[in-house]
Design a protein around this motif. Structure first.
Motif, PDB file in Angstrom:
ATOM      1  N   GLU A   1      12.972  -0.227 -81.841  1.00  0.00           N
ATOM      2  CA  GLU A   1      11.981  -0.877 -80.980  1.00  0.00           C
ATOM      3  C   GLU A   1      12.460  -0.959 -79.537  1.00  0.00           C
ATOM      4  O   GLU A   1      11.693  -0.663 -78.604  1.00  0.00           O
ATOM      5  CB  GLU A   1      11.653  -2.272 -81.509  1.00  0.00           C
ATOM      6  N   GLU A   2      13.716  -1.366 -79.341  1.00  0.00           N
ATOM      7  CA  GLU A   2      14.222  -1.496 -77.971  1.00  0.00           C
ATOM      8  C   GLU A   2      14.304  -0.138 -77.285  1.00  0.00           C
ATOM      9  O   GLU A   2      13.958  -0.008 -76.101  1.00  0.00           O
ATOM     10  CB  GLU A   2      15.597  -2.162 -77.978  1.00  0.00           C
ATOM     11  N   LEU A   3      14.738   0.883 -77.991  1.00  0.00           N
ATOM     12  CA  LEU A   3      14.813   2.224 -77.413  1.00  0.00           C
ATOM     13  C   LEU A   3      13.424   2.734 -77.024  1.00  0.00           C
ATOM     14  O   LEU A   3      13.236   3.326 -75.953  1.00  0.00           O
ATOM     15  CB  LEU A   3      15.479   3.192 -78.394  1.00  0.00           C
ATOM     16  N   GLN A   4      12.451   2.483 -77.867  1.00  0.00           N
ATOM     17  CA  GLN A   4      11.092   2.929 -77.560  1.00  0.00           C
ATOM     18  C   GLN A   4      10.501   2.155 -76.381  1.00  0.00           C
ATOM     19  O   GLN A   4       9.751   2.716 -75.573  1.00  0.00           O
ATOM     20  CB  GLN A   4      10.205   2.799 -78.797  1.00  0.00           C
ATOM     21  N   ASP A   5      10.856   0.874 -76.264  1.00  0.00           N
ATOM     22  CA  ASP A   5      10.401   0.081 -75.103  1.00  0.00           C
ATOM     23  C   ASP A   5      10.958   0.667 -73.808  1.00  0.00           C
ATOM     24  O   ASP A   5      10.240   0.770 -72.802  1.00  0.00           O
ATOM     25  CB  ASP A   5      10.852  -1.374 -75.249  1.00  0.00           C
ATOM     26  N   ILE A   6      12.242   1.043 -73.827  1.00  0.00           N
ATOM     27  CA  ILE A   6      12.856   1.634 -72.631  1.00  0.00           C
ATOM     28  C   ILE A   6      12.186   2.959 -72.286  1.00  0.00           C
ATOM     29  O   ILE A   6      11.924   3.251 -71.115  1.00  0.00           O
ATOM     30  CB  ILE A   6      14.375   1.833 -72.854  1.00  0.00           C
ATOM     31  N   LEU A   7      11.905   3.767 -73.299  1.00  0.00           N
ATOM     32  CA  LEU A   7      11.251   5.053 -73.053  1.00  0.00           C
ATOM     33  C   LEU A   7       9.862   4.869 -72.453  1.00  0.00           C
ATOM     34  O   LEU A   7       9.447   5.624 -71.563  1.00  0.00           O
ATOM     35  CB  LEU A   7      11.164   5.854 -74.351  1.00  0.00           C
ATOM     36  N   ARG A   8       9.121   3.861 -72.920  1.00  0.00           N
ATOM     37  CA  ARG A   8       7.777   3.625 -72.370  1.00  0.00           C
ATOM     38  C   ARG A   8       7.867   3.232 -70.897  1.00  0.00           C
ATOM     39  O   ARG A   8       6.999   3.596 -70.097  1.00  0.00           O
ATOM     40  CB  ARG A   8       7.074   2.529 -73.176  1.00  0.00           C
ATOM     41  N   GLU A   9       8.903   2.499 -70.526  1.00  0.00           N
ATOM     42  CA  GLU A   9       9.057   2.053 -69.143  1.00  0.00           C
ATOM     43  C   GLU A   9       9.612   3.151 -68.243  1.00  0.00           C
ATOM     44  O   GLU A   9       9.211   3.300 -67.086  1.00  0.00           O
ATOM     45  CB  GLU A   9       9.991   0.838 -69.089  1.00  0.00           C
ATOM     46  N   GLN A  10      10.578   3.937 -68.759  1.00  0.00           N
ATOM     47  CA  GLN A  10      11.314   4.852 -67.894  1.00  0.00           C
ATOM     48  C   GLN A  10      11.059   6.327 -68.196  1.00  0.00           C
ATOM     49  O   GLN A  10      11.371   7.191 -67.370  1.00  0.00           O
ATOM     50  CB  GLN A  10      12.819   4.574 -68.012  1.00  0.00           C
TER      51      GLN A  10
END
Length: 291
Positions: free
Chosen positions: A246-255
């Protein structure tokens, strides 16, 4: 003088020692960061100490020393591996006032602890912990040896932002009745006379001659030391994987992608969305993208 560590022994005694000198490896560490002078000096002492301890405990593996403080310095860490490679880093608290160039060890680290980790290539990992209750790094490490190794050990450490050096003496268990029983006290008393400019500015054999020219000292071949980082894409991938999907996917959505950097050597590792997807599916097979 090259970066090296040299072992020596006093004949017919149970006293042994190590002496280390660092210049290029020390500069490699400092050139990657912008620490205040007082931190640079303490970092040099820690580099010398980790080299001395690695050779003293004869570890076929990685040894690290972490100074975890509650003062201006929240972390000071140095690491050594069997190939003679050293690396180190310091972390200054975000809200901390930068220390002046004369700040003492106690002013820099405050209360806290030193964690010494021995990670052999084979066998179990070991950690020893000692409180930061001495006024110097060498004093804290001597306390560690007293508690954990139960061998009388003394250290002399010095650094000036250009060079770092250290001297270690250790008394081994009695081996024979014919040994010089006063050798330990005598060798320590003589080492206490060493000056910082001697430890940092003289060849190692010259230091030993000045201190112990009336003793019979056996000096062994020196071992070369150098800066080296153990970071790798594989290790970075495992660290990212530990963050969770979840955290990795959140970072990908932002960056759109993820870029991480080794704190020791500043090598950058870049991960695309496809890289992260592969990593989540199979953390044992990190993709080759790197900057």
């Amino acid at each position: 003088m090259s970066d090296q560590i040299q072992r020596f022994m006093f004949d017919h005694t149970n006293v042994r020692g190590e002496i280390v000198t660092l210049a290029a490896a020390y500069h490699e560490v400092l050139d990657r960061h912008a620490y205040p002078p007082a931190v640079n000096e303490l970092l040099g002492e820690l580099l010398a100490a980790v080299a001395l301890l690695t050779d003293t405990v004869k570890l076929d593996g990685t040894l690290s020393i972490e100074v975890r403080g509650k003062g201006v310095l929240s972390l000071l860490m140095a690491e050594s591996n069997p190939g003679g490679e050293l690396r180190a880093i310091a972390r200054i608290g975000e809200e901390a006032a930068l220390p002046n160039e004369y700040a003492s060890f106690r002013e820099l680290v405050g209360e806290g602890q030193i964690v010494i980790t021995l990670d052999p290539r084979e066998g179990n990992r070991y950690q020893g912990i000692v409180a930061l209750d001495q006024d110097s790094l060498s004093g804290c490490l001597e306390a560690y040896f007293s508690q954990s190794e139960q061998l009388p050990t003394r250290l002399w450490l010095a650094a000036n932002g250009e060079r770092a050096g250290g001297l270690l003496l250790q008394r081994l268990p009695e081996a024979s009745q014919n040994q010089d029983v006063d050798a330990w006290d005598r060798s320590v008393q003589l080492a206490d006379t060493i000056k910082t400019d001697e430890l940092l500015g003289l060849e190692q054999r010259e230091v030993l001659y000045r201190l112990y020219h009336e003793e019979t000292v056996r000096v062994f071949e020196p071992k070369a030391l150098r800066f080296g980082c153990t970071c790798s894409r594989e290790r970075m991938s495992y660290a990212l994987h530990s963050l969770g999907k979840e955290e990795l996917q959140d970072i990908l959505r932002e960056q759109g992608s993820i870029e991480t950097q080794c704190h020791f050597c500043h090598t950058k590792y870049h991960y695309t969305a496809a890289d992260i997807e592969t990593l989540l599916d199979d953390p044992e097979s990190p993709s080759p993208t790197i900057h």
